[in-house]
Design a protein around this motif. Structure first.
Motif, PDB file in Angstrom:
ATOM      1  N   ASN A   4      11.264 -13.978   1.783  1.00  0.00           N
ATOM      2  CA  ASN A   4      12.225 -13.782   0.698  1.00  0.00           C
ATOM      3  C   ASN A   4      12.203 -12.307   0.313  1.00  0.00           C
ATOM      4  OD1 ASN A   4       9.784 -13.574  -0.680  1.00  0.00           O
ATOM      5  ND2 ASN A   4       9.894 -15.680  -1.428  1.00  0.00           N
ATOM      6  N   GLY A   5      12.767 -11.977  -0.833  1.00  0.00           N
ATOM      7  CA  GLY A   5      12.800 -10.586  -1.254  1.00  0.00           C
ATOM      8  C   GLY A   5      11.427  -9.999  -1.472  1.00  0.00           C
ATOM      9  N   GLN A   6      10.510 -10.795  -2.018  1.00  0.00           N
ATOM     10  CA  GLN A   6       9.155 -10.310  -2.262  1.00  0.00           C
ATOM     11  C   GLN A   6       8.396 -10.094  -0.956  1.00  0.00           C
ATOM     12  OE1 GLN A   6       6.894 -12.891  -4.788  1.00  0.00           O
ATOM     13  NE2 GLN A   6       5.082 -11.576  -4.798  1.00  0.00           N
ATOM     14  N   TYR A   7       8.763 -10.831   0.085  1.00  0.00           N
ATOM     15  CA  TYR A   7       8.039 -10.733   1.348  1.00  0.00           C
ATOM     16  C   TYR A   7       8.167  -9.341   1.959  1.00  0.00           C
ATOM     17  CZ  TYR A   7       6.596 -11.732   6.127  1.00  0.00           C
ATOM     18  OH  TYR A   7       5.954 -11.709   7.340  1.00  0.00           O
ATOM     19  N   PHE A   8       9.324  -8.718   1.831  1.00  0.00           N
ATOM     20  CA  PHE A   8       9.503  -7.373   2.383  1.00  0.00           C
ATOM     21  C   PHE A   8       8.670  -6.346   1.615  1.00  0.00           C
ATOM     22  CE2 PHE A   8      13.336  -9.718   3.574  1.00  0.00           C
ATOM     23  CZ  PHE A   8      13.359  -9.480   4.942  1.00  0.00           C
ATOM     24  N   MET A   9       8.460  -6.583   0.318  1.00  0.00           N
ATOM     25  CA  MET A   9       7.558  -5.724  -0.437  1.00  0.00           C
ATOM     26  C   MET A   9       6.112  -5.920   0.014  1.00  0.00           C
ATOM     27  SD  MET A   9       9.515  -3.982  -2.349  1.00  0.00           S
ATOM     28  CE  MET A   9       8.282  -3.251  -3.417  1.00  0.00           C
ATOM     29  N   LEU A  10       5.776  -7.147   0.393  1.00  0.00           N
ATOM     30  CA  LEU A  10       4.430  -7.404   0.905  1.00  0.00           C
ATOM     31  C   LEU A  10       4.186  -6.667   2.222  1.00  0.00           C
ATOM     32  CD1 LEU A  10       4.029 -11.241   0.198  1.00  0.00           C
ATOM     33  CD2 LEU A  10       2.842  -9.361  -0.944  1.00  0.00           C
ATOM     34  N   ILE A  11       5.216  -6.571   3.053  1.00  0.00           N
ATOM     35  CA  ILE A  11       5.077  -5.830   4.314  1.00  0.00           C
ATOM     36  C   ILE A  11       4.758  -4.364   4.029  1.00  0.00           C
ATOM     37  CG2 ILE A  11       6.310  -5.006   6.351  1.00  0.00           C
ATOM     38  CD1 ILE A  11       7.789  -7.632   6.453  1.00  0.00           C
ATOM     39  N   ILE A  12       5.470  -3.775   3.064  1.00  0.00           N
ATOM     40  CA  ILE A  12       5.211  -2.375   2.710  1.00  0.00           C
ATOM     41  C   ILE A  12       3.805  -2.219   2.148  1.00  0.00           C
ATOM     42  CG2 ILE A  12       5.938  -0.488   1.203  1.00  0.00           C
ATOM     43  CD1 ILE A  12       8.771  -1.589   1.343  1.00  0.00           C
ATOM     44  N   LYS A  13       3.388  -3.179   1.326  1.00  0.00           N
ATOM     45  CA  LYS A  13       2.042  -3.124   0.743  1.00  0.00           C
ATOM     46  C   LYS A  13       0.973  -3.191   1.827  1.00  0.00           C
ATOM     47  CE  LYS A  13      -1.410  -6.129  -0.912  1.00  0.00           C
ATOM     48  NZ  LYS A  13      -1.862  -7.505  -0.663  1.00  0.00           N
ATOM     49  N   GLU A  14       1.128  -4.097   2.803  1.00  0.00           N
ATOM     50  CA  GLU A  14       0.140  -4.218   3.877  1.00  0.00           C
ATOM     51  C   GLU A  14       0.097  -2.947   4.719  1.00  0.00           C
ATOM     52  OE1 GLU A  14      -1.974  -6.761   4.405  1.00  0.00           O
ATOM     53  OE2 GLU A  14      -1.210  -7.613   2.533  1.00  0.00           O
ATOM     54  N   ALA A  15       1.239  -2.345   4.973  1.00  0.00           N
ATOM     55  CA  ALA A  15       1.274  -1.093   5.741  1.00  0.00           C
ATOM     56  C   ALA A  15       0.575   0.025   4.982  1.00  0.00           C
ATOM     57  CB  ALA A  15       2.713  -0.715   6.056  1.00  0.00           C
ATOM     58  N   LEU A  16       0.779   0.098   3.672  1.00  0.00           N
ATOM     59  CA  LEU A  16       0.131   1.139   2.873  1.00  0.00           C
ATOM     60  C   LEU A  16      -1.380   0.956   2.849  1.00  0.00           C
ATOM     61  CD1 LEU A  16       2.559   1.461  -0.180  1.00  0.00           C
ATOM     62  CD2 LEU A  16       2.169   3.127   1.638  1.00  0.00           C
ATOM     63  N   VAL A  17      -1.842  -0.271   2.730  1.00  0.00           N
ATOM     64  CA  VAL A  17      -3.289  -0.526   2.719  1.00  0.00           C
ATOM     65  C   VAL A  17      -3.920  -0.091   4.036  1.00  0.00           C
ATOM     66  CG1 VAL A  17      -5.057  -2.326   2.647  1.00  0.00           C
ATOM     67  CG2 VAL A  17      -3.173  -2.372   1.008  1.00  0.00           C
ATOM     68  N   GLY A  18      -3.316  -0.486   5.143  1.00  0.00           N
ATOM     69  CA  GLY A  18      -3.860  -0.116   6.446  1.00  0.00           C
ATOM     70  C   GLY A  18      -3.848   1.380   6.672  1.00  0.00           C
ATOM     71  N   LEU A  19      -2.737   2.042   6.340  1.00  0.00           N
ATOM     72  CA  LEU A  19      -2.634   3.480   6.542  1.00  0.00           C
ATOM     73  C   LEU A  19      -3.627   4.236   5.669  1.00  0.00           C
ATOM     74  CD1 LEU A  19       1.251   3.929   6.679  1.00  0.00           C
ATOM     75  CD2 LEU A  19      -0.344   4.202   8.581  1.00  0.00           C
ATOM     76  N   LEU A  20      -3.778   3.826   4.416  1.00  0.00           N
ATOM     77  CA  LEU A  20      -4.644   4.557   3.490  1.00  0.00           C
ATOM     78  C   LEU A  20      -6.114   4.416   3.864  1.00  0.00           C
ATOM     79  CD1 LEU A  20      -4.742   6.291   0.974  1.00  0.00           C
ATOM     80  CD2 LEU A  20      -4.839   4.219  -0.416  1.00  0.00           C
TER      81      LEU A  20
END
Length: 257
Positions: free
Chosen positions: A60-76
């Motif tokens: 849903n709409g929140q799921y795409f925000m979760l993708i960005i959050k997971e990418a930020l956690v891994g990158l950081l």
């Protein structure tokens, strides 16, 4: 299979692990084929999916925000590990500046960027030491245990908190301090050589100090590196341990613990 029934959760796991390998030392280098990185990320995501008992998620709409959050956690998390290891190259840069090698940078085949000669020399030894100590296993282990601190499916995490920003600034500060501690034996000895050459140039003006000064400094540098190499390996081991602890501390801050 469960993985097809809950594919959104598997995709989030894959995004975090793949992002982690984008910035992680050793795994992010250009000398490793991209197909190997993707395959390793997929394999670890497959194992992690069944190990952490992933929650059922919907797209849903929140799921795409979760993708960005997971990418930020891994990158950081991977970037923090890379920053700690960069202290070795900075120490090599300090040594190169005193040796007279500051203009003779080389292209690092692993990152594609310019790197100081002594920095690349010491960094290669550090990577070999990390492999010899099996520290790369701990790095992979860290991304698995990251789900205990930053759970899957929760949108909020402590990236914008003041404590996280202060922690990152302290890590950058510690990086330069460790780099200076690594370089001080060689840099200090070369400073004494400069003083001696200056005295000789003042007392014996006929002596062409610019012709013999650079070779003397290079010879002294290699002698000092040979003498302190054992201590440098000890500092490299401390840097690797610091890298592991820093990753865990950052995950605790991101998880609000």
């Amino acid at each position: 299979m469960a993985i097809f029934e809950n594919f959104p959760a598997f995709l989030l796991i894959f995004v975090r692990i793949a992002s982690f390998f984008v910035t992680l030392p050793l795994f992010s280098y250009r000398t490793m084929p991209n197909i190997l990185k993707i395959g390793l990320s997929f394999f670890l995501a497959w194992i992690t999916f069944f190990a952490i008992n992933a929650p059922v998620l919907e797209i849903n709409g929140q799921y795409f925000m979760l993708i960005i959050k997971e990418a930020l956690v891994g990158l950081l998390v991977g970037f923090i590990a890379y920053v700690i290891m960069s202290a070795i190259q900075i120490a090599g840069g300090f040594i190169d500046f005193q040796m007279g090698f500051a203009m003779a940078n080389v292209i690092d085949p692993q990152t594609g960027a310019q790197s100081p000669i002594m920095g690349q020399f010491l960094y290669t030894f550090a990577l070999l030491l990390m492999l010899g100590l099996n520290a790369h296993h701990l790095l992979i282990d860290g991304i698995y245990y990251s789900y205990q601190f930053v759970p899957l499916g929760e949108l909020s995490f402590g990236l914008g908190q003041e404590s996280t920003t202060e922690f990152v600034v302290k890590i950058f500060n510690a990086m330069f301090i460790v780099a200076f501690q690594m370089a001080i034996p060689v840099v200090g000895s070369l400073f004494l050589v400069d003083i001696a050459l200056g005295i000789v140039a003042r007392t014996v003006p006929q002596f062409n100090i610019f012709v013999v000064g650079l070779p003397i400094k290079i010879v002294v540098s290699f002698i000092m590196l040979f003498l302190v190499m054992g201590a440098l390996f000890g500092i490299m081991q401390k840097i690797i341990e610091m890298m592991i602890r820093t990753m865990r501390s950052l995950l605790e801050l991101l998880g609000g613990m």
